[in-house]
Design a protein around this motif. Structure first.
Motif, PDB file in Angstrom:
ATOM      1  N   GLU A   6      -6.590   6.957  -4.050  1.00  0.00           N
ATOM      2  CA  GLU A   6      -5.655   6.952  -2.919  1.00  0.00           C
ATOM      3  C   GLU A   6      -4.249   6.908  -3.500  1.00  0.00           C
ATOM      4  OE1 GLU A   6      -6.211   7.413   0.159  1.00  0.00           O
ATOM      5  OE2 GLU A   6      -8.353   7.011   0.420  1.00  0.00           O
ATOM      6  N   GLY A   7      -3.602   8.070  -3.614  1.00  0.00           N
ATOM      7  CA  GLY A   7      -2.265   8.129  -4.196  1.00  0.00           C
ATOM      8  C   GLY A   7      -2.275   7.697  -5.641  1.00  0.00           C
ATOM      9  N   ASP A   8      -1.500   6.671  -5.975  1.00  0.00           N
ATOM     10  CA  ASP A   8      -1.414   6.162  -7.346  1.00  0.00           C
ATOM     11  C   ASP A   8      -2.464   5.108  -7.653  1.00  0.00           C
ATOM     12  OD1 ASP A   8       0.907   7.682  -8.147  1.00  0.00           O
ATOM     13  OD2 ASP A   8       2.107   6.358  -6.870  1.00  0.00           O
ATOM     14  N   LEU A   9      -3.368   4.873  -6.719  1.00  0.00           N
ATOM     15  CA  LEU A   9      -4.376   3.817  -6.863  1.00  0.00           C
ATOM     16  C   LEU A   9      -5.767   4.434  -7.022  1.00  0.00           C
ATOM     17  CD1 LEU A   9      -4.925   0.720  -6.765  1.00  0.00           C
ATOM     18  CD2 LEU A   9      -5.282   1.004  -4.299  1.00  0.00           C
ATOM     19  N   TYR A  10      -6.469   3.980  -8.064  1.00  0.00           N
ATOM     20  CA  TYR A  10      -7.830   4.445  -8.333  1.00  0.00           C
ATOM     21  C   TYR A  10      -8.772   3.245  -8.230  1.00  0.00           C
ATOM     22  CZ  TYR A  10      -5.475   8.489 -10.496  1.00  0.00           C
ATOM     23  OH  TYR A  10      -4.682   9.586 -10.754  1.00  0.00           O
ATOM     24  N   GLN A  11      -9.753   3.337  -7.359  1.00  0.00           N
ATOM     25  CA  GLN A  11     -10.768   2.287  -7.274  1.00  0.00           C
ATOM     26  C   GLN A  11     -11.950   2.674  -8.152  1.00  0.00           C
ATOM     27  OE1 GLN A  11     -13.671   1.874  -3.935  1.00  0.00           O
ATOM     28  NE2 GLN A  11     -12.587  -0.043  -3.505  1.00  0.00           N
ATOM     29  N   LEU A  12     -12.323   1.771  -9.050  1.00  0.00           N
ATOM     30  CA  LEU A  12     -13.505   1.947  -9.881  1.00  0.00           C
ATOM     31  C   LEU A  12     -14.567   0.998  -9.354  1.00  0.00           C
ATOM     32  CD1 LEU A  12     -11.831   1.902 -13.436  1.00  0.00           C
ATOM     33  CD2 LEU A  12     -11.850   3.730 -11.727  1.00  0.00           C
ATOM     34  N   VAL A 153       4.906  -1.577  -4.093  1.00  0.00           N
ATOM     35  CA  VAL A 153       6.099  -1.411  -3.262  1.00  0.00           C
ATOM     36  C   VAL A 153       6.390   0.054  -2.959  1.00  0.00           C
ATOM     37  CG1 VAL A 153       7.111  -3.564  -4.086  1.00  0.00           C
ATOM     38  CG2 VAL A 153       7.655  -1.435  -5.271  1.00  0.00           C
ATOM     39  N   ARG A 154       5.751   0.976  -3.673  1.00  0.00           N
ATOM     40  CA  ARG A 154       5.940   2.400  -3.406  1.00  0.00           C
ATOM     41  C   ARG A 154       5.187   2.840  -2.154  1.00  0.00           C
ATOM     42  NH1 ARG A 154       3.733   4.282  -9.169  1.00  0.00           N
ATOM     43  NH2 ARG A 154       2.140   2.839  -8.377  1.00  0.00           N
ATOM     44  N   SER A 155       3.987   2.335  -1.990  1.00  0.00           N
ATOM     45  CA  SER A 155       3.105   2.806  -0.914  1.00  0.00           C
ATOM     46  C   SER A 155       2.789   1.750   0.127  1.00  0.00           C
ATOM     47  CB  SER A 155       1.787   3.292  -1.523  1.00  0.00           C
ATOM     48  OG  SER A 155       1.103   2.202  -2.148  1.00  0.00           O
ATOM     49  N   ASN A 156       3.098   0.488  -0.178  1.00  0.00           N
ATOM     50  CA  ASN A 156       2.752  -0.666   0.652  1.00  0.00           C
ATOM     51  C   ASN A 156       1.250  -0.938   0.689  1.00  0.00           C
ATOM     52  OD1 ASN A 156       4.584  -2.546   1.858  1.00  0.00           O
ATOM     53  ND2 ASN A 156       3.526  -2.240   3.811  1.00  0.00           N
ATOM     54  N   ALA A 157       0.541  -0.442  -0.320  1.00  0.00           N
ATOM     55  CA  ALA A 157      -0.872  -0.775  -0.473  1.00  0.00           C
ATOM     56  C   ALA A 157      -1.002  -2.181  -1.045  1.00  0.00           C
ATOM     57  CB  ALA A 157      -1.558   0.222  -1.393  1.00  0.00           C
ATOM     58  N   VAL A 158      -2.008  -2.918  -0.584  1.00  0.00           N
ATOM     59  CA  VAL A 158      -2.277  -4.267  -1.070  1.00  0.00           C
ATOM     60  C   VAL A 158      -3.615  -4.287  -1.789  1.00  0.00           C
ATOM     61  CG1 VAL A 158      -2.911  -6.608  -0.362  1.00  0.00           C
ATOM     62  CG2 VAL A 158      -0.863  -5.555   0.560  1.00  0.00           C
ATOM     63  N   ILE A 159      -3.596  -4.798  -3.009  1.00  0.00           N
ATOM     64  CA  ILE A 159      -4.828  -5.031  -3.762  1.00  0.00           C
ATOM     65  C   ILE A 159      -5.036  -6.537  -3.743  1.00  0.00           C
ATOM     66  CG2 ILE A 159      -6.036  -4.736  -5.938  1.00  0.00           C
ATOM     67  CD1 ILE A 159      -2.924  -2.672  -5.304  1.00  0.00           C
ATOM     68  N   ALA A 160      -6.068  -6.979  -3.024  1.00  0.00           N
ATOM     69  CA  ALA A 160      -6.169  -8.390  -2.628  1.00  0.00           C
ATOM     70  C   ALA A 160      -7.285  -9.161  -3.318  1.00  0.00           C
ATOM     71  CB  ALA A 160      -6.342  -8.480  -1.108  1.00  0.00           C
ATOM     72  N   GLY A 161      -7.929  -8.590  -4.332  1.00  0.00           N
ATOM     73  CA  GLY A 161      -8.999  -9.329  -4.989  1.00  0.00           C
ATOM     74  C   GLY A 161     -10.065  -9.744  -3.990  1.00  0.00           C
ATOM     75  N   ASP A 162     -10.405 -11.033  -3.986  1.00  0.00           N
ATOM     76  CA  ASP A 162     -11.395 -11.550  -3.037  1.00  0.00           C
ATOM     77  C   ASP A 162     -10.759 -12.375  -1.924  1.00  0.00           C
ATOM     78  OD1 ASP A 162     -13.388 -10.290  -4.403  1.00  0.00           O
ATOM     79  OD2 ASP A 162     -14.222 -12.092  -5.329  1.00  0.00           O
ATOM     80  N   ALA A 163      -9.474 -12.147  -1.650  1.00  0.00           N
ATOM     81  CA  ALA A 163      -8.864 -12.786  -0.483  1.00  0.00           C
ATOM     82  C   ALA A 163      -9.568 -12.359   0.791  1.00  0.00           C
ATOM     83  CB  ALA A 163      -7.373 -12.435  -0.403  1.00  0.00           C
TER      84      ALA A 163
END
Length: 253
Positions: A6-12, A153-163
């Motif tokens: 998703e844009g600059d974010l890669y989920q493995l 801050v570029r995309s406003n995506a949040v990577i939240a771990g296990d929150a």
């Protein structure tokens, strides 16, 4: 391993059908930031994914210090000796196997698989508001005392771990989803977790990426539902404890 971009974010996603455990690569101009280190067997897949992007891993950022988020850390550090390792100052203690609580913290026991053999020493101890490239560090305790989330801050995506979890449906840490109860069972403090998700909601994230489950676009409505469910469950739990206390007190008279 399944890779989703998703844009600059890669989920493995490792073991995506059985017991999904996610880590993330964030693409920056100078290289990649790895968020979390997944399971002990994940190092090869992480390195392969970075090679496919064509940039080196410059930073390893940990959302919290549970085994399924730091499993490949030592191997990765051996392969990437120049990569800086980041974790919250609070969860740096957990990374060393120290599950004791501070006097001013809720005295509920730390849960989940706390590492016992991690040798890597973090290079940077994070606090609220720190920046790691395009990522803004946000203190989001609850799942562990020092859990952190990261806002791109570029995309406003949040990577939240296990929150939160997204596997088996969205839920605030500590709220049980019967088809995937493990994040809830490994949560330290439900009330702190709820406050942290409310904080994340205030950032109006464009994308929610977590440790377990597929990424969620435009998560505002789902976050509101998860927050409301957690509030109801916590209120019911408190009412149940109050009723139990009054019954016990009356019986003692």
């Amino acid at each position: 391993m399944k890779i989703t971009r998703e844009g600059d974010l890669y989920q493995l996603a490792f073991l995506p059908r059985m017991f999904p455990v996610n880590c993330y690569l964030v693409e920056e101009k100078d290289g990649l930031t790895l968020i979390d280190a997944a399971m002990p067997f994940s190092a090869k897949g992480i390195m392969k994914a970075a090679g496919g992007i064509g940039k080196p891993i410059k930073r390893i950022v940990l959302t919290h210090a549970h085994d399924d988020h730091v499993g490949a850390l030592d191997e990765l550090k051996g392969l990437l000796p120049q990569a800086e390792v980041f974790i919250s100052a609070r969860d740096a203690r957990l990374l060393k196997g120290d599950a004791t609580l501070d006097p001013d913290e809720p005295q509920t026991p730390v849960r989940g698989a706390v590492p016992k053999k991690v040798m890597t020493v973090p290079d940077v101890l994070l606090k609220e508001g720190d920046r790691i490239g395009s990522l803004l560090a946000l203190s989001t305790p609850g799942h562990t005392p020092g859990s952190m989330s990261f806002l791109d801050v570029r995309s406003n995506a949040v990577i939240a771990g296990d929150a939160l979890q997204l596997r088996a449906g969205i839920a605030v840490a500590g709220q049980v989803k019967l088809l995937f109860p493990f994040p809830a069972l490994a949560t330290w403090n439900k009330s702190e977790a709820l406050d942290s998700v409310k904080k994340l909601r205030d950032y109006s994230p464009s994308l929610l990426a977590v440790g377990h489950g597929t990424m969620l676009q435009n998560p505002a409505a789902q976050l509101d539902l998860a927050i409301a469910a957690a509030e109801r469950n916590l209120a019911a739990s408190l009412n149940g404890r109050s009723s139990h206390y009054h019954v016990a007190k009356n019986r003692s008279r």
